[in-house]
Design an enzyme around this catalytic site. Structure first.
Site, short mmCIF file in Angstrom:
data_model
loop_
_atom_site.label_atom_id
_atom_site.label_comp_id
_atom_site.label_asym_id
_atom_site.label_seq_id
_atom_site.Cartn_x
_atom_site.Cartn_y
_atom_site.Cartn_z
N ARG A 104 0.75 -1.15 -0.04
CA ARG A 104 -0.02 0.17 0.04
C ARG A 104 0.88 1.18 -0.15
O ARG A 104 1.70 1.39 0.86
CB ARG A 104 -0.77 -0.13 1.29
CG ARG A 104 -1.64 1.26 1.68
CD ARG A 104 -2.73 1.29 2.56
NE ARG A 104 -3.98 0.76 1.96
CZ ARG A 104 -5.18 0.81 2.58
NH1 ARG A 104 -5.21 1.58 3.58
NH2 ARG A 104 -5.96 0.22 1.94
N HIS A 131 -7.38 0.69 -6.46
CA HIS A 131 -7.67 -0.04 -5.15
C HIS A 131 -8.45 -1.42 -5.61
O HIS A 131 -9.62 -1.55 -5.43
CB HIS A 131 -8.52 0.59 -4.23
CG HIS A 131 -8.49 0.15 -2.73
ND1 HIS A 131 -7.46 -0.81 -2.54
CD2 HIS A 131 -9.21 0.37 -1.78
CE1 HIS A 131 -7.97 -1.19 -1.22
NE2 HIS A 131 -8.88 -0.27 -0.66
N GLN A 134 -10.36 -3.86 -3.33
CA GLN A 134 -11.70 -3.68 -2.90
C GLN A 134 -12.68 -3.70 -3.88
O GLN A 134 -13.62 -4.00 -3.54
CB GLN A 134 -11.53 -2.07 -2.49
CG GLN A 134 -12.89 -1.59 -1.77
CD GLN A 134 -13.04 -2.31 -0.26
OE1 GLN A 134 -12.24 -2.25 0.60
NE2 GLN A 134 -14.28 -2.74 -0.54
N ASP A 219 -17.29 7.32 -1.99
CA ASP A 219 -16.02 7.21 -1.03
C ASP A 219 -15.78 8.52 -0.41
O ASP A 219 -16.34 9.65 -0.64
CB ASP A 219 -14.66 6.96 -2.02
CG ASP A 219 -13.75 6.47 -1.09
OD1 ASP A 219 -13.72 6.29 0.21
OD2 ASP A 219 -12.60 6.07 -1.84
N CYS A 259 -16.23 1.77 0.49
CA CYS A 259 -15.15 0.95 0.88
C CYS A 259 -14.81 0.97 2.24
O CYS A 259 -14.02 0.14 2.76
CB CYS A 259 -14.00 1.26 -0.16
SG CYS A 259 -13.49 2.72 0.17
N ARG A 287 -13.63 -8.81 1.66
CA ARG A 287 -11.86 -8.63 1.43
C ARG A 287 -11.56 -9.76 1.66
O ARG A 287 -10.50 -10.29 1.03
CB ARG A 287 -11.69 -7.27 2.13
CG ARG A 287 -12.14 -5.92 1.70
CD ARG A 287 -11.45 -5.54 0.41
NE ARG A 287 -10.13 -5.57 0.29
CZ ARG A 287 -9.34 -4.33 1.02
NH1 ARG A 287 -10.05 -3.24 1.36
NH2 ARG A 287 -8.02 -4.52 0.97
N1 NVA Z 1 -9.97 6.61 -1.51
C1 NVA Z 1 -9.80 6.32 -0.29
C2 NVA Z 1 -9.95 4.86 0.11
C3 NVA Z 1 -9.57 4.29 1.55
C4 NVA Z 1 -9.72 2.75 1.71
C5 NVA Z 1 -7.95 6.37 0.22
O1 NVA Z 1 -7.30 6.28 -0.96
O2 NVA Z 1 -8.07 7.21 1.03
N1 CP Z 2 -11.32 -0.11 2.47
C1 CP Z 2 -10.09 -0.20 2.91
O1 CP Z 2 -9.17 -0.27 1.98
O2 CP Z 2 -10.03 0.07 4.15
P1 CP Z 2 -8.60 0.26 5.04
O3 CP Z 2 -8.07 1.63 4.50
O4 CP Z 2 -8.82 0.19 6.33
O5 CP Z 2 -7.60 -0.80 4.89
#
Ligand code: NVA
Ligand code: CP
Length: 303
Positions: A104, A131, A134, A219, A259, A287
């Protein structure tokens, strides 16, 4: 030997997804029945987190454990990544000690560079642009609730972010349509979508985008890494929330997805996210199941 990575949703074909969906169903059933299933005995997953996480860490760590393997958590703060070790060097070292790696991070180029130097499969656990895990869980969740997603309409309200770009790739793979409404100045970056735009339609008015939809999803207004834009985004996104009026424009049996983490009162009202059309807890749980199928496939191939 070519290594199969999962960096974007489009990295797998429809037939691979169909196989994985079937595997995820079987693996989920085993989990529900407390039936041990250890295809990854003695295998190791390394998880590299340059951003925060609850669901992604938990689902990969628990999933790897349940498959008989081990997961090791590394983050930028406590590893040499935070002290400037090149990503290419980190990839070579980590991939000599493990069987699969989840990353990540921020820019998608970082995970691409990492994958180019890895001896083992790399999974995208979220980048600024994608992502896929997800959205795979979300498509699986839709199919569980409503059957095939082919030909259906998914409405995206809010930011043109990593989730949206993965939804747009999923629409091409699975053959559904995405109605997209983003505020002015936060439009889709067309460099991040394929040249064929026939699988999505843009709407200025977010309520119009919901008309007849089978799934409405949104989101956070501010994704991780964009925190300094928070105040400006709160103003720009004020009308890009999902509330009961917008859900009323969708099909009567439309689902709502997010998500998570969510901000009630910003991108979604409590009434919607805690209401009967919301399947957010199923999305989160799935997930675990789809990623277990993915881990099994990337490490062992078709079983
Ligand atoms: N769009 C959000 C998703 C978090 C799971 C982010 O990138 O922070
Ligand atoms: N939806 C998701 O990826 O959540 P986290 O940021 O908690 O991993």
């Amino acid at each position: 030997m070519t290594i199969k990575h999962y960096l974007q949703f489009s990295d797998l074909t429809l037939s691979e997804y169909e196989y994985l969906i079937e595997r995820a169903r079987i693996i989920k059933q085993k989990f529900k029945n407390y039936e041990p299933y250890h295809p990854l005995l003695d295998r190791t997953l390394v998880m590299v987190f340059e951003k925060s996480s609850t669901r992604t860490r938990l689902s990969f760590e628990a999933g790897m454990h349940q498959l008989g393997g081990t997961a090791i958590y590394l983050n930028t703060r406590d590893s040499q990544l935070g002290r400037g070790e090149p990503i290419e060097d980190a990839a070579q070292v980590m991939s000599r000690m493990s069987d699969i790696i989840m990353v990540r991070t921020f820019g998608h180029d970082i995970i691409e560079r990492f994958a180019a130097y890895s001896r083992v499969p790399v999974i995208n656990g979220l980048t600024n642009e994608h992502h896929p895990c997800q959205v795979f869980a979300d498509v699986f969740t839709f199919i569980e609730h409503r059957g095939s997603i082919k030909g259906k309409t998914v409405t995206w309200i809010g930011d043109a972010n990593n989730m949206l770009y993965s939804w747009l790739q999923a629409a091409e793979v699975f053959g559904f349509h995405v109605n997209v409404s983003t505020p002015k100045g936060y439009d889709i970056d067309l460099r991040l979508v394929s040249p064929d735009h026939s699988h999505f339609t843009r709407f200025d008015n977010p309520a119009d985008a919901c008309e007849g939809a089978h799934l409405v999803t949104t989101d956070v207004w501010t994704s991780m890494g964009f925190e300094e834009e928070n105040a400006a985004r709160k103003k720009a996104f004020a009308n890009w929330n999902v509330d009961t009026d917008k859900m009323r424009r969708a099909a009567p049996d439309a689902l709502f997805m997010h998500c998570l983490p969510a901000h009630r009162g910003e991108e979604v009202t409590a009434e919607v996210i805690d209401g009967p059309q919301s399947v957010v807890w199923d999305e989160a749980e799935n997930r675990l199941h789809v990623q277990k199928a993915l881990l099994e496939y990337l490490v062992k191939g078709v079983v």
